[in-house]
Motif scaffolding. Structure first.
Motif, PDB file in Angstrom:
ATOM      1  N   PHE A  31       1.312 -13.342  10.169  1.00  0.00           N
ATOM      2  CA  PHE A  31       1.872 -12.284  10.173  1.00  0.00           C
ATOM      3  C   PHE A  31       2.360 -11.377   8.890  1.00  0.00           C
ATOM      4  O   PHE A  31       2.665 -10.215   8.835  1.00  0.00           O
ATOM      5  CB  PHE A  31       3.130 -12.458  10.960  1.00  0.00           C
ATOM      6  CG  PHE A  31       2.968 -12.877  12.340  1.00  0.00           C
ATOM      7  CD1 PHE A  31       2.383 -11.822  13.398  1.00  0.00           C
ATOM      8  CD2 PHE A  31       2.941 -14.021  12.819  1.00  0.00           C
ATOM      9  CE1 PHE A  31       2.208 -12.275  14.599  1.00  0.00           C
ATOM     10  CE2 PHE A  31       2.466 -14.484  14.140  1.00  0.00           C
ATOM     11  CZ  PHE A  31       2.249 -13.827  15.084  1.00  0.00           C
ATOM     12  N   ALA A  32       2.166 -12.195   7.560  1.00  0.00           N
ATOM     13  CA  ALA A  32       2.257 -11.350   6.456  1.00  0.00           C
ATOM     14  C   ALA A  32       1.251 -10.669   5.991  1.00  0.00           C
ATOM     15  O   ALA A  32       0.026 -11.118   6.050  1.00  0.00           O
ATOM     16  CB  ALA A  32       2.928 -12.489   5.363  1.00  0.00           C
ATOM     17  N   HIS A  33       1.535  -9.667   5.415  1.00  0.00           N
ATOM     18  CA  HIS A  33       0.369  -8.871   4.993  1.00  0.00           C
ATOM     19  C   HIS A  33       0.675  -8.158   3.568  1.00  0.00           C
ATOM     20  O   HIS A  33       1.948  -8.038   3.316  1.00  0.00           O
ATOM     21  CB  HIS A  33       0.349  -7.391   5.744  1.00  0.00           C
ATOM     22  CG  HIS A  33      -0.396  -7.990   7.251  1.00  0.00           C
ATOM     23  ND1 HIS A  33       0.373  -8.212   8.313  1.00  0.00           N
ATOM     24  CD2 HIS A  33      -1.618  -8.117   7.633  1.00  0.00           C
ATOM     25  CE1 HIS A  33      -0.367  -8.859   9.282  1.00  0.00           C
ATOM     26  NE2 HIS A  33      -1.597  -8.541   8.996  1.00  0.00           N
ATOM     27  N   ALA A  34      -0.335  -7.898   2.689  1.00  0.00           N
ATOM     28  CA  ALA A  34      -0.276  -7.661   1.436  1.00  0.00           C
ATOM     29  C   ALA A  34       0.028  -6.383   1.037  1.00  0.00           C
ATOM     30  O   ALA A  34       0.774  -5.761   0.151  1.00  0.00           O
ATOM     31  CB  ALA A  34      -1.558  -8.147   0.456  1.00  0.00           C
ATOM     32  N   GLY A  35      -0.378  -5.396   1.971  1.00  0.00           N
ATOM     33  CA  GLY A  35      -0.153  -3.902   1.893  1.00  0.00           C
ATOM     34  C   GLY A  35      -0.529  -3.193   2.854  1.00  0.00           C
ATOM     35  O   GLY A  35      -0.910  -3.735   4.028  1.00  0.00           O
ATOM     36  N   PHE A  36      -0.255  -1.743   2.800  1.00  0.00           N
ATOM     37  CA  PHE A  36      -0.509  -0.873   4.152  1.00  0.00           C
ATOM     38  C   PHE A  36      -2.042  -0.810   4.528  1.00  0.00           C
ATOM     39  O   PHE A  36      -2.286  -1.199   5.697  1.00  0.00           O
ATOM     40  CB  PHE A  36       0.028   0.393   3.651  1.00  0.00           C
ATOM     41  CG  PHE A  36      -0.003   1.547   5.012  1.00  0.00           C
ATOM     42  CD1 PHE A  36       0.767   1.356   6.156  1.00  0.00           C
ATOM     43  CD2 PHE A  36      -1.066   2.386   5.035  1.00  0.00           C
ATOM     44  CE1 PHE A  36       0.626   2.078   6.935  1.00  0.00           C
ATOM     45  CE2 PHE A  36      -1.174   3.261   6.053  1.00  0.00           C
ATOM     46  CZ  PHE A  36      -0.277   3.079   7.206  1.00  0.00           C
ATOM     47  N   ALA A  37      -2.746  -0.874   3.942  1.00  0.00           N
ATOM     48  CA  ALA A  37      -4.280  -0.960   3.924  1.00  0.00           C
ATOM     49  C   ALA A  37      -4.427  -2.324   4.659  1.00  0.00           C
ATOM     50  O   ALA A  37      -5.501  -2.432   5.657  1.00  0.00           O
ATOM     51  CB  ALA A  37      -5.298  -0.845   2.950  1.00  0.00           C
ATOM     52  N   HIS A  38      -4.082  -3.316   4.365  1.00  0.00           N
ATOM     53  CA  HIS A  38      -4.188  -4.612   4.712  1.00  0.00           C
ATOM     54  C   HIS A  38      -3.861  -4.867   6.402  1.00  0.00           C
ATOM     55  O   HIS A  38      -4.572  -5.231   7.180  1.00  0.00           O
ATOM     56  CB  HIS A  38      -3.562  -5.769   3.930  1.00  0.00           C
ATOM     57  CG  HIS A  38      -3.892  -7.392   4.315  1.00  0.00           C
ATOM     58  ND1 HIS A  38      -2.880  -8.236   3.899  1.00  0.00           N
ATOM     59  CD2 HIS A  38      -4.872  -7.519   4.869  1.00  0.00           C
ATOM     60  CE1 HIS A  38      -3.416  -9.011   4.500  1.00  0.00           C
ATOM     61  NE2 HIS A  38      -4.476  -9.005   5.073  1.00  0.00           N
ATOM     62  N   ILE A  39      -2.649  -4.241   6.378  1.00  0.00           N
ATOM     63  CA  ILE A  39      -2.237  -4.482   8.027  1.00  0.00           C
ATOM     64  C   ILE A  39      -2.972  -3.477   8.774  1.00  0.00           C
ATOM     65  O   ILE A  39      -3.171  -3.778   9.800  1.00  0.00           O
ATOM     66  CB  ILE A  39      -0.597  -4.190   7.952  1.00  0.00           C
ATOM     67  CG1 ILE A  39      -0.097  -4.645   9.533  1.00  0.00           C
ATOM     68  CG2 ILE A  39      -0.187  -2.744   7.490  1.00  0.00           C
ATOM     69  CD1 ILE A  39       1.463  -4.496   9.528  1.00  0.00           C
ATOM     70  N   VAL A  40      -3.070  -2.318   8.374  1.00  0.00           N
ATOM     71  CA  VAL A  40      -3.957  -1.510   9.135  1.00  0.00           C
ATOM     72  C   VAL A  40      -5.399  -1.806   9.546  1.00  0.00           C
ATOM     73  O   VAL A  40      -5.665  -1.765  10.792  1.00  0.00           O
ATOM     74  CB  VAL A  40      -4.181   0.016   8.611  1.00  0.00           C
ATOM     75  CG1 VAL A  40      -5.142   0.981   9.108  1.00  0.00           C
ATOM     76  CG2 VAL A  40      -2.853   0.690   8.404  1.00  0.00           C
ATOM     77  N   PHE A  41      -6.120  -2.410   8.715  1.00  0.00           N
ATOM     78  CA  PHE A  41      -7.357  -3.062   9.041  1.00  0.00           C
ATOM     79  C   PHE A  41      -7.095  -4.242   9.967  1.00  0.00           C
ATOM     80  O   PHE A  41      -7.868  -4.160  11.084  1.00  0.00           O
ATOM     81  CB  PHE A  41      -8.155  -3.417   7.613  1.00  0.00           C
ATOM     82  CG  PHE A  41      -9.579  -4.055   8.075  1.00  0.00           C
ATOM     83  CD1 PHE A  41     -10.581  -3.248   8.419  1.00  0.00           C
ATOM     84  CD2 PHE A  41      -9.588  -5.216   8.039  1.00  0.00           C
ATOM     85  CE1 PHE A  41     -11.665  -3.820   8.754  1.00  0.00           C
ATOM     86  CE2 PHE A  41     -10.775  -6.045   8.248  1.00  0.00           C
ATOM     87  CZ  PHE A  41     -11.923  -5.252   8.626  1.00  0.00           C
ATOM     88  N   ASN A  42      -6.129  -5.011   9.771  1.00  0.00           N
ATOM     89  CA  ASN A  42      -6.201  -6.309  10.650  1.00  0.00           C
ATOM     90  C   ASN A  42      -5.620  -5.793  11.853  1.00  0.00           C
ATOM     91  O   ASN A  42      -6.180  -6.503  12.744  1.00  0.00           O
ATOM     92  CB  ASN A  42      -4.927  -7.271   9.861  1.00  0.00           C
ATOM     93  CG  ASN A  42      -5.633  -7.996   8.874  1.00  0.00           C
ATOM     94  OD1 ASN A  42      -6.826  -7.853   8.581  1.00  0.00           O
ATOM     95  ND2 ASN A  42      -4.880  -8.819   8.240  1.00  0.00           N
TER      96      ASN A  42
END
Length: 66
Positions: free
Chosen positions: A48-59
Motif C-alpha cells: 500500500f506504500a507508494h513513492a509518489g503521485f504518478a506511482h499511485i495513479v498508475f497502480n
C-alpha cells in the motif's frame, strides 16, 4: 467495480495521504528484506506504500482496469 476493488482503491488512497501527512511513515511501511524479522508487518503494508503521485495513479489505474 466490485466492492473488493473499491476497497483496495480507498485503502491505497488512504495510505498515500497518511504517507504525505505523517513524517517517517513510509520508512515504517516499506519492505526491507534484511530487517524482515524485526518488522514482519511490512510484508503486507509495503503493498500500500507508494513513492509518489504518478506511482499511485498508475497502480490504481491498473487495479481498476484489471
Amino acid at each position: 467495480m466490485s466492492p473488493a476493488v473499491a476497497f483496495l482503491l480507498a485503502a491505497n488512497a488512504g495510505v498515500f495521504l497518511a504517507q504525505k501527512m505523517v513524517p517517517g511513515l513510509t520508512d515504517q511501511l516499506v519492505l526491507v528484506p534484511a530487517a524482515f524479522s524485526q518488522v514482519p508487518w511490512t510484508r503486507s503494508t509495503s503493498k500500500f506504500a507508494h513513492a509518489g503521485f504518478a506511482h499511485i495513479v498508475f497502480n490504481m489505474f491498473a487495479v481498476r482496469i484489471y
